[in-house]
Scaffold this motif. Sequence first.
Motif, mmCIF file in Angstrom:
data_model
loop_
_atom_site.group_PDB
_atom_site.id
_atom_site.type_symbol
_atom_site.label_atom_id
_atom_site.label_comp_id
_atom_site.label_asym_id
_atom_site.label_seq_id
_atom_site.Cartn_x
_atom_site.Cartn_y
_atom_site.Cartn_z
ATOM 1 N N UNK A 137 0.829 -1.212 0.000
ATOM 2 C CA UNK A 137 0.000 0.000 0.000
ATOM 3 C C UNK A 137 0.870 1.272 0.000
ATOM 4 N N UNK A 138 2.060 1.203 0.580
ATOM 5 C CA UNK A 138 2.962 2.358 0.574
ATOM 6 C C UNK A 138 3.423 2.665 -0.849
ATOM 7 N N UNK A 139 3.722 1.625 -1.598
ATOM 8 C CA UNK A 139 4.129 1.786 -2.997
ATOM 9 C C UNK A 139 2.982 2.391 -3.810
ATOM 10 N N UNK A 140 1.776 1.881 -3.584
ATOM 11 C CA UNK A 140 0.618 2.322 -4.363
ATOM 12 C C UNK A 140 0.265 3.780 -4.092
ATOM 13 N N UNK A 141 0.356 4.200 -2.852
ATOM 14 C CA UNK A 141 0.050 5.599 -2.523
ATOM 15 C C UNK A 141 1.027 6.544 -3.208
ATOM 16 N N UNK A 142 2.307 6.231 -3.106
ATOM 17 C CA UNK A 142 3.307 7.142 -3.662
ATOM 18 C C UNK A 142 3.304 7.143 -5.193
ATOM 19 N N UNK A 143 2.661 6.167 -5.807
ATOM 20 C CA UNK A 143 2.618 6.106 -7.271
ATOM 21 C C UNK A 143 1.866 7.284 -7.884
ATOM 22 N N UNK A 144 1.074 8.021 -7.076
ATOM 23 C CA UNK A 144 0.386 9.209 -7.584
ATOM 24 C C UNK A 144 1.386 10.245 -8.093
ATOM 25 N N UNK A 145 2.617 10.160 -7.606
ATOM 26 C CA UNK A 145 3.659 11.079 -8.062
ATOM 27 C C UNK A 145 3.940 10.906 -9.558
ATOM 28 N N UNK A 146 3.710 9.720 -10.086
ATOM 29 C CA UNK A 146 3.944 9.478 -11.522
ATOM 30 C C UNK A 146 3.010 10.345 -12.357
ATOM 31 N N UNK A 147 1.743 10.383 -11.963
ATOM 32 C CA UNK A 147 0.772 11.185 -12.704
ATOM 33 C C UNK A 147 1.039 12.672 -12.545
ATOM 34 N N UNK A 148 1.475 13.086 -11.362
ATOM 35 C CA UNK A 148 1.738 14.507 -11.117
ATOM 36 C C UNK A 148 2.917 15.023 -11.936
ATOM 37 N N UNK A 149 3.813 14.132 -12.332
ATOM 38 C CA UNK A 149 5.004 14.529 -13.080
ATOM 39 C C UNK A 149 4.875 14.246 -14.571
ATOM 40 N N UNK A 150 3.636 14.294 -15.090
ATOM 41 C CA UNK A 150 3.404 13.847 -16.467
ATOM 42 C C UNK A 150 4.079 14.723 -17.531
ATOM 43 N N UNK A 151 4.372 16.001 -17.243
ATOM 44 C CA UNK A 151 5.134 16.833 -18.187
ATOM 45 C C UNK A 151 6.231 17.621 -17.471
ATOM 46 N N UNK A 152 6.714 17.101 -16.369
ATOM 47 C CA UNK A 152 7.710 17.819 -15.576
ATOM 48 C C UNK A 152 9.004 18.063 -16.347
ATOM 49 N N UNK A 153 9.511 17.036 -17.015
ATOM 50 C CA UNK A 153 10.782 17.156 -17.741
ATOM 51 C C UNK A 153 10.690 18.199 -18.852
ATOM 52 N N UNK A 154 9.642 18.116 -19.650
ATOM 53 C CA UNK A 154 9.463 19.069 -20.747
ATOM 54 C C UNK A 154 9.364 20.494 -20.225
ATOM 55 N N UNK A 155 8.544 20.683 -19.206
ATOM 56 C CA UNK A 155 8.329 22.016 -18.652
ATOM 57 C C UNK A 155 9.612 22.602 -18.075
ATOM 58 N N UNK A 156 10.377 21.784 -17.379
ATOM 59 C CA UNK A 156 11.640 22.252 -16.811
ATOM 60 C C UNK A 156 12.617 22.635 -17.911
ATOM 61 N N UNK A 157 12.649 21.844 -18.986
ATOM 62 C CA UNK A 157 13.513 22.160 -20.119
ATOM 63 C C UNK A 157 13.137 23.477 -20.776
ATOM 64 N N UNK A 158 11.846 23.720 -20.930
ATOM 65 C CA UNK A 158 11.365 24.972 -21.523
ATOM 66 C C UNK A 158 11.788 26.168 -20.674
ATOM 67 N N UNK A 159 11.608 26.071 -19.376
ATOM 68 C CA UNK A 159 11.972 27.173 -18.488
ATOM 69 C C UNK A 159 13.477 27.438 -18.516
ATOM 70 N N UNK A 160 14.271 26.387 -18.663
ATOM 71 C CA UNK A 160 15.720 26.566 -18.744
ATOM 72 C C UNK A 160 16.116 27.264 -20.041
ATOM 73 N N UNK A 161 15.567 26.814 -21.151
ATOM 74 C CA UNK A 161 15.923 27.402 -22.441
ATOM 75 C C UNK A 161 15.465 28.860 -22.530
ATOM 76 N N UNK A 162 14.297 29.161 -21.979
ATOM 77 C CA UNK A 162 13.768 30.524 -22.017
ATOM 78 C C UNK A 162 14.330 31.401 -20.904
ATOM 79 N N UNK A 163 15.277 30.839 -20.135
ATOM 80 C CA UNK A 163 16.012 31.619 -19.136
ATOM 81 C C UNK A 163 15.155 32.048 -17.937
ATOM 82 N N UNK A 164 14.221 31.207 -17.531
ATOM 83 C CA UNK A 164 13.369 31.520 -16.379
ATOM 84 C C UNK A 164 13.814 30.705 -15.167
#
Length: 451
Positions: A137-164
Amino acid sequence: MMSLRQRVSHFLHEDPLLSRVLKNTGYLFSSSTISMVFVAVQSVLAARLLGVETLGLVTVAMTFVTMINQLFSFRMGEFVVRFMTKALAEKNTEHVCATVKASIIIEATTSLIAFGVFFLVAPLGARYFAKDAGSLYLFQIFSLAILANFTFETSSGVLRVLNHYKVQAWITLIQSMITFTLITLAFFLKGNILTILWAYLIGKIFLGLSPTVVAFIKMNKDVSPDWWKTRVSILPSLKEMTHFAISSNLSGTVKLIFSESEPLWVGLFLNTEAVGLYKVAMAIVGLLIIPITPFNSTSFPEISRSVAEKAWGQLRKLLKRVTTISAVWTLGVTLGMILFGKWLIWIYGADFLAGYPTLMILLAGFGFSNIFFWCRSLLLSFGKANIPLYVLTASGLLKVGLSFYLVPRFGINAEAALLSGYFILYTMVMVWVGYRMIRKSELKEIPAEAA
């Protein structure tokens, strides 16, 4: 005679590239430094509240979820930095928009796949790594983090390139404050493992969703209000992009398996008590890399820009100077940890002191890779994502092969020694290859300049 302040000002004025890197790093470093205080205190509180074994259990659960998520991640942040930077250098707005849209589609799709796969393999994670099927159940609860990070990498890359970088710094700081507050409350209210897990999860959700919202706004403002309507099919180098994404994913996956999933390897070979000791040693070593992580984030776009513009002299100067800065920091902190490492571990509790030798061993590998943090970014900037893949795979297979024999016999110190050796080996090889590529590129330019 110039004062020290005037010399520094003159030095930075003559090197605007380094000045920009340091300025952007300053935003992230300020945030990271403040966050470091929160993280350090909250980790101590969590360790004292849970104890060695239970801390190991929650660490295994969170690491397993993170591993599954990243196994299906195509490291779209690197993808965005590589191709969005190139499109901006060419002043091609349509390609900028199409690159970001393609990255979002890929990352969101793979996140959903990762979430589905997780529920298939989570029982195995609880049984073999946590050695407790009831902890599923501990594994299953924390798995919600997968959905929350659905575009995290892309968004972080955009902010870096645009100098934010300032915005990213605020997001990181607020996330650390949220997690710190929740864990502090749990400590004083005598919470349990579930309370601590939810504290980390809520912080993770905030960290995952915030960059997505901000990146969407910044794309509308800085690039085009209709960027999301651009057709992905207009991209002329889909084959190159696909190859880069796959190679980058495989390279990142190899790194994840061989170095970023250490708690799982320790749990597999030993037990959750050993994981708890290893976790604290890794947490303290983490202080070493706090300013280098943002330094890497801010250097990568500048390295990519220098490669795209074929500014080899500028690139060499940047690499030399960021290496010097990272070396000064690394050696200073390493000395401090040698002197005060045992005291730092004692803060977590007397039961964690057995992890002191592990801390000392880890310092060697983390310190060396810290100094040459840019080695992989340099190869990615040349579009050679396959080279880190080969180097990381060969080094990692050697590490894991030895782990099966050494770790069950010699414990967490053997795992720490193998990890340090892994870091040193692959860093040396990639630095050597990267400099050969710069030299080869310089030689190609000489005939053109002579003509």
